[in-house]
Scaffold this active site. Sequence first.
Site, PDB file in Angstrom:
ATOM      1  N   ARG A  74       0.823  -1.194   0.000  1.00 40.77           N
ATOM      2  CA  ARG A  74       0.000   0.000   0.000  1.00 40.77           C
ATOM      3  C   ARG A  74       0.867   1.257   0.000  1.00 40.77           C
ATOM      4  NH1 ARG A  74      -1.971   0.830   4.339  1.00 40.77           N
ATOM      5  NH2 ARG A  74      -1.367  -1.006   5.510  1.00 40.77           N
ATOM      6  N   TYR A 216      -1.258  -3.395  -6.907  1.00 38.78           N
ATOM      7  CA  TYR A 216      -0.997  -4.282  -5.769  1.00 38.78           C
ATOM      8  C   TYR A 216      -2.033  -4.182  -4.648  1.00 38.78           C
ATOM      9  CZ  TYR A 216       2.026  -7.358  -3.048  1.00 38.78           C
ATOM     10  OH  TYR A 216       2.545  -8.448  -2.383  1.00 38.78           O
ATOM     11  N   GLY A 217      -2.470  -5.318  -4.173  1.00 32.42           N
ATOM     12  CA  GLY A 217      -3.222  -5.444  -2.917  1.00 32.42           C
ATOM     13  C   GLY A 217      -4.280  -4.371  -2.710  1.00 32.42           C
ATOM     14  N   GLY A 218      -4.248  -3.811  -1.514  1.00 27.58           N
ATOM     15  CA  GLY A 218      -5.238  -2.827  -1.106  1.00 27.58           C
ATOM     16  C   GLY A 218      -5.291  -1.582  -1.987  1.00 27.58           C
ATOM     17  N   LYS A 225      -9.658  -2.459   1.357  1.00 25.47           N
ATOM     18  CA  LYS A 225      -9.439  -1.319   2.249  1.00 25.47           C
ATOM     19  C   LYS A 225     -10.231  -0.090   1.801  1.00 25.47           C
ATOM     20  CE  LYS A 225      -7.151  -3.992   4.632  1.00 25.47           C
ATOM     21  NZ  LYS A 225      -5.857  -4.173   5.240  1.00 25.47           N
ATOM     22  N   HIS A 245     -10.947  -2.845  11.013  1.00 28.38           N
ATOM     23  CA  HIS A 245      -9.828  -3.673  10.532  1.00 28.38           C
ATOM     24  C   HIS A 245      -9.622  -4.820  11.519  1.00 28.38           C
ATOM     25  CE1 HIS A 245      -5.296  -3.622   9.180  1.00 28.38           C
ATOM     26  NE2 HIS A 245      -5.987  -4.470   8.470  1.00 28.38           N
ATOM     27  N   SER A 267      -1.573  -3.751  10.232  1.00 33.15           N
ATOM     28  CA  SER A 267      -1.138  -4.592   9.113  1.00 33.15           C
ATOM     29  C   SER A 267       0.097  -5.405   9.494  1.00 33.15           C
ATOM     30  CB  SER A 267      -0.829  -3.719   7.906  1.00 33.15           C
ATOM     31  OG  SER A 267      -1.974  -2.964   7.570  1.00 33.15           O
ATOM     32  N   CYS A 269       0.464  -7.685  11.733  1.00 38.67           N
ATOM     33  CA  CYS A 269       0.650  -7.825  13.178  1.00 38.67           C
ATOM     34  C   CYS A 269      -0.126  -9.005  13.755  1.00 38.67           C
ATOM     35  CB  CYS A 269       0.276  -6.541  13.896  1.00 38.67           C
ATOM     36  SG  CYS A 269       1.428  -5.203  13.573  1.00 38.67           S
ATOM     37  N   GLY A 270      -0.567  -9.929  12.915  1.00 36.37           N
ATOM     38  CA  GLY A 270      -1.068 -11.186  13.462  1.00 36.37           C
ATOM     39  C   GLY A 270      -2.552 -11.480  13.342  1.00 36.37           C
ATOM     40  N   THR A 272      -4.347 -12.627  10.578  1.00 34.53           N
ATOM     41  CA  THR A 272      -4.558 -13.892   9.876  1.00 34.53           C
ATOM     42  C   THR A 272      -4.142 -15.054  10.777  1.00 34.53           C
ATOM     43  OG1 THR A 272      -4.181 -12.797   7.766  1.00 34.53           O
ATOM     44  CG2 THR A 272      -3.994 -15.206   7.784  1.00 34.53           C
ATOM     45  N   ASN A 273      -3.033 -14.851  11.481  1.00 33.61           N
ATOM     46  CA  ASN A 273      -2.541 -15.920  12.351  1.00 33.61           C
ATOM     47  C   ASN A 273      -3.501 -16.243  13.488  1.00 33.61           C
ATOM     48  OD1 ASN A 273       0.469 -16.999  11.949  1.00 33.61           O
ATOM     49  ND2 ASN A 273       0.199 -15.001  10.988  1.00 33.61           N
ATOM     50  N   ASP A 292      -9.451 -10.122   8.314  1.00 30.66           N
ATOM     51  CA  ASP A 292      -8.962  -8.755   8.094  1.00 30.66           C
ATOM     52  C   ASP A 292      -9.993  -7.661   8.361  1.00 30.66           C
ATOM     53  OD1 ASP A 292      -6.529  -7.332   7.244  1.00 30.66           O
ATOM     54  OD2 ASP A 292      -7.731  -6.608   5.566  1.00 30.66           O
ATOM     55  N   ARG A 404       2.505 -12.097  -0.683  1.00 30.11           N
ATOM     56  CA  ARG A 404       1.192 -12.503  -0.169  1.00 30.11           C
ATOM     57  C   ARG A 404       0.616 -13.693  -0.923  1.00 30.11           C
ATOM     58  NH1 ARG A 404      -1.560  -8.901   3.883  1.00 30.11           N
ATOM     59  NH2 ARG A 404      -0.001  -7.308   4.254  1.00 30.11           N
ATOM     60  N   ARG A 441       2.432  -4.548  17.481  1.00 30.59           N
ATOM     61  CA  ARG A 441       3.795  -5.025  17.762  1.00 30.59           C
ATOM     62  C   ARG A 441       4.464  -4.050  18.695  1.00 30.59           C
ATOM     63  NH1 ARG A 441       6.395  -8.544  14.003  1.00 30.59           N
ATOM     64  NH2 ARG A 441       4.780  -9.170  12.541  1.00 30.59           N
ATOM     65  N   GLY A 539      -0.095 -20.511  18.532  1.00 34.67           N
ATOM     66  CA  GLY A 539      -1.016 -21.405  19.243  1.00 34.67           C
ATOM     67  C   GLY A 539      -1.077 -21.150  20.739  1.00 34.67           C
ATOM     68  N   ASN A 541      -1.248 -18.357  22.027  1.00 36.66           N
ATOM     69  CA  ASN A 541      -2.173 -17.239  22.278  1.00 36.66           C
ATOM     70  C   ASN A 541      -3.535 -17.747  22.766  1.00 36.66           C
ATOM     71  OD1 ASN A 541      -0.163 -15.473  21.520  1.00 36.66           O
ATOM     72  ND2 ASN A 541      -0.850 -15.343  19.390  1.00 36.66           N
TER      73      ASN A 541
HETATM   74  P1  GTP Z   1      -2.457  -7.831   7.207  1.00 37.76           P
HETATM   75  O1  GTP Z   1      -2.906  -8.866   6.268  1.00 37.76           O
HETATM   76  O2  GTP Z   1      -1.362  -6.972   6.671  1.00 37.76           O
HETATM   77  O3  GTP Z   1      -3.571  -6.990   7.755  1.00 37.76           O
HETATM   78  O4  GTP Z   1      -1.689  -8.589   8.417  1.00 37.76           O
HETATM   79  P2  GTP Z   1      -2.170  -9.530   9.620  1.00 37.76           P
HETATM   80  O5  GTP Z   1      -2.516  -8.685  10.791  1.00 37.76           O
HETATM   81  O6  GTP Z   1      -3.177 -10.504   9.159  1.00 37.76           O
HETATM   82  O7  GTP Z   1      -0.812 -10.281  10.011  1.00 37.76           O
HETATM   83  P3  GTP Z   1      -0.402 -11.827   9.908  1.00 37.76           P
HETATM   84  O8  GTP Z   1      -1.257 -12.710  10.742  1.00 37.76           O
HETATM   85  O9  GTP Z   1      -0.269 -12.168   8.483  1.00 37.76           O
HETATM   86  O10 GTP Z   1       1.038 -11.800  10.586  1.00 37.76           O
HETATM   87  C1  GTP Z   1       2.105 -11.083  10.057  1.00 37.76           C
HETATM   88  C2  GTP Z   1       3.415 -11.564  10.609  1.00 37.76           C
HETATM   89  O11 GTP Z   1       3.368 -11.592  12.029  1.00 37.76           O
HETATM   90  C3  GTP Z   1       3.767 -12.980  10.146  1.00 37.76           C
HETATM   91  O12 GTP Z   1       5.123 -13.002   9.751  1.00 37.76           O
HETATM   92  C4  GTP Z   1       3.553 -13.811  11.373  1.00 37.76           C
HETATM   93  O13 GTP Z   1       4.427 -14.904  11.416  1.00 37.76           O
HETATM   94  C5  GTP Z   1       3.815 -12.846  12.536  1.00 37.76           C
HETATM   95  N1  GTP Z   1       3.002 -13.221  13.718  1.00 37.76           N
HETATM   96  C6  GTP Z   1       1.672 -13.435  13.747  1.00 37.76           C
HETATM   97  N2  GTP Z   1       1.254 -13.818  14.986  1.00 37.76           N
HETATM   98  C7  GTP Z   1       2.362 -13.823  15.762  1.00 37.76           C
HETATM   99  C8  GTP Z   1       2.598 -14.116  17.143  1.00 37.76           C
HETATM  100  O14 GTP Z   1       1.684 -14.468  17.920  1.00 37.76           O
HETATM  101  N3  GTP Z   1       3.880 -14.001  17.593  1.00 37.76           N
HETATM  102  C9  GTP Z   1       4.902 -13.625  16.767  1.00 37.76           C
HETATM  103  N4  GTP Z   1       6.130 -13.535  17.291  1.00 37.76           N
HETATM  104  N5  GTP Z   1       4.729 -13.349  15.452  1.00 37.76           N
HETATM  105  C10 GTP Z   1       3.476 -13.438  14.961  1.00 37.76           C
HETATM  106  C1  SPV Z   2      -3.016  -4.551   5.154  1.00 36.35           C
HETATM  107  O1  SPV Z   2      -2.038  -3.870   4.784  1.00 36.35           O
HETATM  108  O2  SPV Z   2      -3.602  -4.349   6.246  1.00 36.35           O
HETATM  109  C2  SPV Z   2      -3.501  -5.653   4.306  1.00 36.35           C
HETATM  110  C3  SPV Z   2      -2.933  -5.797   2.974  1.00 36.35           C
HETATM  111  O3  SPV Z   2      -4.393  -6.388   4.714  1.00 36.35           O
HETATM  112  S1  SPV Z   2      -3.662  -4.742   1.819  1.00 36.35           S
HETATM  113  O4  SPV Z   2      -4.816  -5.438   1.243  1.00 36.35           O
HETATM  114  O5  SPV Z   2      -2.678  -4.479   0.774  1.00 36.35           O
HETATM  115  O6  SPV Z   2      -4.100  -3.535   2.442  1.00 36.35           O
HETATM  116 MN    MN Z   3      -5.046  -5.796   6.835  1.00 37.08          MN
END
Ligand code: GTP
Ligand code: SPV
Ligand code: MN
Length: 651
Positions: A74, A216-218, A225, A245, A267, A269-270, A272-273, A292, A404, A441, A539, A541
């Site tokens: 973005r 690209y992306g967003g 977004k 978000h 973005s 910061c976790g 999806t995880n 998201d 991505r 973070r 996990g 968490n």
């Molecule tokens: P956007 O799609 O940009 O909105 O990001 P997101 O918030 O979905 O982030 P995502 O879950 O993709 O995590 C981004 C990065 O953070 C990855 O490299 C993960 O490995 C790392 N990450 C996610 N959860 C954790 C966690 O609990 N601990 C640590 N140390 N890293 C994490």
């Molecule tokens: C973000 O940056 O928070 C994303 C990726 O989820 S994008 O769709 O490019 O905005």
């Molecule tokens: Mn996002």
Amino acid sequence: MAKTPKFKNAKVQAWVDQWNKVCTPEKIVVVTGTKEEHTAICEMMVKKGQFIKLDQKKRPGCYLARSHESDVARVEGRTFICSKNEIDAGPTNHWRDPVAMKKEMLKKYKGCMAGRTMYVIPFAMGPIGNPITQYGIEVTDSPYVVVNMNIMTRTGDAVMKHLDKGGDFVPCIHSVGAPLKKGQKDVAWPCAKKIDDKYITQFPEDGEIWSFGSGYGGNALLGKKCFALRIASKLAKDQGWMAEHMLILTLTSPEKKQYHVTAAFPSACGKTNLAMMLPKLPGWKLETIGDDIAWLKPGADGRLYAINPENGFFGVAPGTSQFSNPNALLSCRKNTIFTNVVLTPDGDIWWEDMGIDAPEEGVDWKGNPCYRCVDDKRRMGPKPGMTKKEVKELGYVAAHKNSRFTAPAVNCPVLDKAGFNGKFNGKPTGVPIDAILFGGRRPSTIPLVNEAKSWTHGVFMGSAAGSEVTAAVISDQIGQVRRDPMAMLPFFGYNVCDYFQHWLEMERTSVDPTKLPKIYFVNWFRKTAAGEFMWPGFGDNSRVLKWICDRIDGKVEANTTAIGNLPYAKDISLENNDSEDPNFRVNEKFLQELVTVDVEGWKKEIATIGASYDEYDKKASKDTTVVNPAARRVPAALRGILAQVTAELGK
Ligand code: GTP
Ligand code: SPV
Ligand code: MN
């Protein structure tokens, strides 16, 4: 100029006709959304060298794209909110006058689709027919956008049918900004290469989105977004709901009690995880609704109900591994588009921290050869025989940090299908939310989890969220901590101060404020002085989620502190804490530190929160149209909490 197709919806007709005249494409294709059409576009892109078809046994229906080096994330500096009055865009947005901006951009759009196909994508944000769902039309000259939109949103005939009946929609125009002269060969990733030629523009008052120069992306998948956050947040404020978000997940306890949780983290910061995490705690089940974006509406019972307006995941690739997020890896096993990752010799993909050995040789995100390091099988360098240290010193990564995967949500093995379809107990209400999490973070100061003492305190916590800037945005501030209120800093469609007020209004106007979700602030990213993570994350968490559920159910006491209600370390379950790898094991000494108030750190934190408020207030102070001295500023209720926390910390 191509011939404009006929549409039953007059507004669609006018929108497509208008842009056909301006952009002068070679032809126009209306996207029907079938699988055959999707595959045909992907195959056309393979022929043109814009997609690489991956090994179809290993990755059926999967393709790899490599973007231009200027177009990898973005572009916040080129993202504009064009409200009539500057104050309505607020202190955090780049504002432009809508009339002047349309004039400027129209010059750019003139003839911009020459030699290209104009696609008309009817899309839905949310399950088609759901009362919360909104509709859009994206006109674009990018086939990459078409196939990504097919995954990320519900597209095609079913949506057009809805619009045929006169349904309203958000009109979107997108061009990569790279017209082709007669006979000119296309490139792998067409875009406007200069950053100043890119525009990501929202007109919240017209409800229009104009995007130019980026693919690209967003920047380009305008349902995400631009629509579901920037345009929708403004709509939501006007109509009394929320566009956030946030991920949405369903958690089931060993006693089979169900909880729904949303979480707003900036973005990369976790989200999806956490959204598809495999709980370490035995007996707990987690299911995904969204990763998201969440749209939340107050129900007749006072609870907030959420839907995920999206249809897929646009997930960060690096760091996604069998250990960290197996469900994400499974989600991209088929029908997935990968962008800017490494291509392996056997037609598969790889990225840093994928948890598997790198191929001996591959092709990096720029299309150059890359090679496995001599001393680390999980790193690659730009030359054969390099060590991990040499690669690190070069600052080289083989997969771009913001590479991505675009994966269909239905691929997710733990998808909560009913919730994903906007249903709860068979009704199309979305799911009732029990807890809202904020986070970011933060290498220091911020505890593992902190419970708000009230809704207003929770809004304060969200307003004070901050994070290290990540590679999800093109910026020279990557790694620095910045304030990112509610993880929405890049996505507010209007004035941030009015947005805070809107959050407060959700309680004031609620039919039963006691039914609102409880609010928490979490931080998985605390580090030791040596730079090691103090919490295993992922996990593990689930231990924090369980504590939150215990709090909701009134099962555990909390430590009432100046900054909020913190857990007693004994109440964070350490069941199943026996991983062989110390990185994936809770360290009890660290845990104690993670739930203790760092008073000195917090005094500094509070000062910077106050400074961010002052910064926000400046805009209104300088604006002659703002006459009321309290208007368009950080709400007094949040200043009140700030003062209260400050006073209590000083005790
Ligand atoms: P956007 O799609 O940009 O909105 O990001 P997101 O918030 O979905 O982030 P995502 O879950 O993709 O995590 C981004 C990065 O953070 C990855 O490299 C993960 O490995 C790392 N990450 C996610 N959860 C954790 C966690 O609990 N601990 C640590 N140390 N890293 C994490
Ligand atoms: C973000 O940056 O928070 C994303 C990726 O989820 S994008 O769709 O490019 O905005
Ligand atoms: Mn996002």
